[in-house]
Write a protein that holds these residues in place. Sequence first.
Motif, PDB file in Angstrom:
ATOM      1  N   LEU A   1     -27.130  -8.823  26.502  1.00 57.24           N
ATOM      2  CA  LEU A   1     -25.954  -9.419  25.870  1.00 57.24           C
ATOM      3  C   LEU A   1     -25.143 -10.255  26.870  1.00 57.24           C
ATOM      4  N   ALA A   2     -25.003  -9.747  28.082  1.00 57.24           N
ATOM      5  CA  ALA A   2     -24.235 -10.499  29.083  1.00 57.24           C
ATOM      6  C   ALA A   2     -24.925 -11.814  29.420  1.00 57.24           C
ATOM      7  N   MET A   3     -26.237 -11.782  29.577  1.00 58.52           N
ATOM      8  CA  MET A   3     -26.966 -13.011  29.918  1.00 58.52           C
ATOM      9  C   MET A   3     -26.972 -13.995  28.748  1.00 58.52           C
ATOM     10  N   SER A   4     -27.112 -13.496  27.517  1.00 56.96           N
ATOM     11  CA  SER A   4     -27.120 -14.420  26.379  1.00 56.96           C
ATOM     12  C   SER A   4     -25.749 -15.073  26.202  1.00 56.96           C
ATOM     13  N   ASN A   5     -24.676 -14.340  26.470  1.00 54.18           N
ATOM     14  CA  ASN A   5     -23.340 -14.947  26.381  1.00 54.18           C
ATOM     15  C   ASN A   5     -23.101 -15.917  27.529  1.00 54.18           C
ATOM     16  N   ALA A   6     -23.645 -15.623  28.692  1.00 56.65           N
ATOM     17  CA  ALA A   6     -23.443 -16.504  29.842  1.00 56.65           C
ATOM     18  C   ALA A   6     -24.213 -17.807  29.684  1.00 56.65           C
ATOM     19  N   LEU A   7     -25.320 -17.775  28.975  1.00 56.80           N
ATOM     20  CA  LEU A   7     -26.147 -18.975  28.833  1.00 56.80           C
ATOM     21  C   LEU A   7     -25.811 -19.814  27.605  1.00 56.80           C
ATOM     22  N   LYS A   8     -24.856 -19.370  26.792  1.00 60.72           N
ATOM     23  CA  LYS A   8     -24.472 -20.155  25.613  1.00 60.72           C
ATOM     24  C   LYS A   8     -23.797 -21.438  26.052  1.00 60.72           C
ATOM     25  N   GLN A   9     -24.049 -22.537  25.313  1.00 63.30           N
ATOM     26  CA  GLN A   9     -23.361 -23.790  25.597  1.00 63.30           C
ATOM     27  C   GLN A   9     -22.061 -23.801  24.808  1.00 63.30           C
ATOM     28  N   VAL A  10     -20.988 -23.993  25.513  1.00 58.70           N
ATOM     29  CA  VAL A  10     -19.672 -23.978  24.887  1.00 58.70           C
ATOM     30  C   VAL A  10     -19.264 -25.419  24.621  1.00 58.70           C
ATOM     31  N   ALA A  11     -18.814 -25.696  23.390  1.00 65.80           N
ATOM     32  CA  ALA A  11     -18.348 -27.046  23.039  1.00 65.80           C
ATOM     33  C   ALA A  11     -17.020 -27.289  23.748  1.00 65.80           C
ATOM     34  N   PRO A  12     -16.849 -28.488  24.300  1.00 66.73           N
ATOM     35  CA  PRO A  12     -15.582 -28.756  24.998  1.00 66.73           C
ATOM     36  C   PRO A  12     -14.419 -28.751  24.002  1.00 66.73           C
TER      37      PRO A  12
END
Length: 148
Positions: free
Chosen positions: A97-108
Motif C-alpha cells: 500500500l505504501a509503495m502504490s501510494n508513493a508511485l501514484k501520479q498526482v495531478a497538479p
Amino acid sequence: MDAFFRQLEEQKRQLEDLAQPPAPPAPPVAPPDGGGGSSIPPMEARLSEVEKAIVRIDASLGGLATKADVMEASQGTQRWMIATVVGMMIGFGGLFLAMSNALKQVAPAVSPQPPTAPPIIINVPSAATPPVAPAPLPATPNLPAPPR
C-alpha cells in the motif's frame, strides 16, 4: 562390483548381529572337584550390581522429555510459526500500500482563474484587384445575322 556386494553383505550381517540382544550369561557351574564354590560370586554381590545399574538407568531417565513435554513444545512452535506468517503478510500488505501510494501520479493543483470573455476574431478581406475584361468570343461566319 563383487567386492561391493560382499562388503554390503558383511555390513548387513553386522547390523543383524547388533539388532539381536546379547545372550544371557551362562549360569555359574560348580567346579568338577566339588570344591567350595570359590569361582561362583555370591548372590548378594550380583544383586547389588543389578541395583546399581537400575539406579543409573533411573537417573538418566529423569532428564528425558515426556510425551506431554514434546506436545507442548510442538504446539508452541506451531503458534510461533503461524504468528510469524501472519505478521509477514500484514507487513508486506502495508509495504504494498505504501509503495502504490508513493508511485501514484498526482495531478497538479489548478488555481481558479477568473472567467475571461471569448476572443474577438475579425476577418479582413484581402486587397481589391481590378476586374479583368472577359476575352472576346470568336466570330462564327456560318451563322445568320441577328434580326434587328
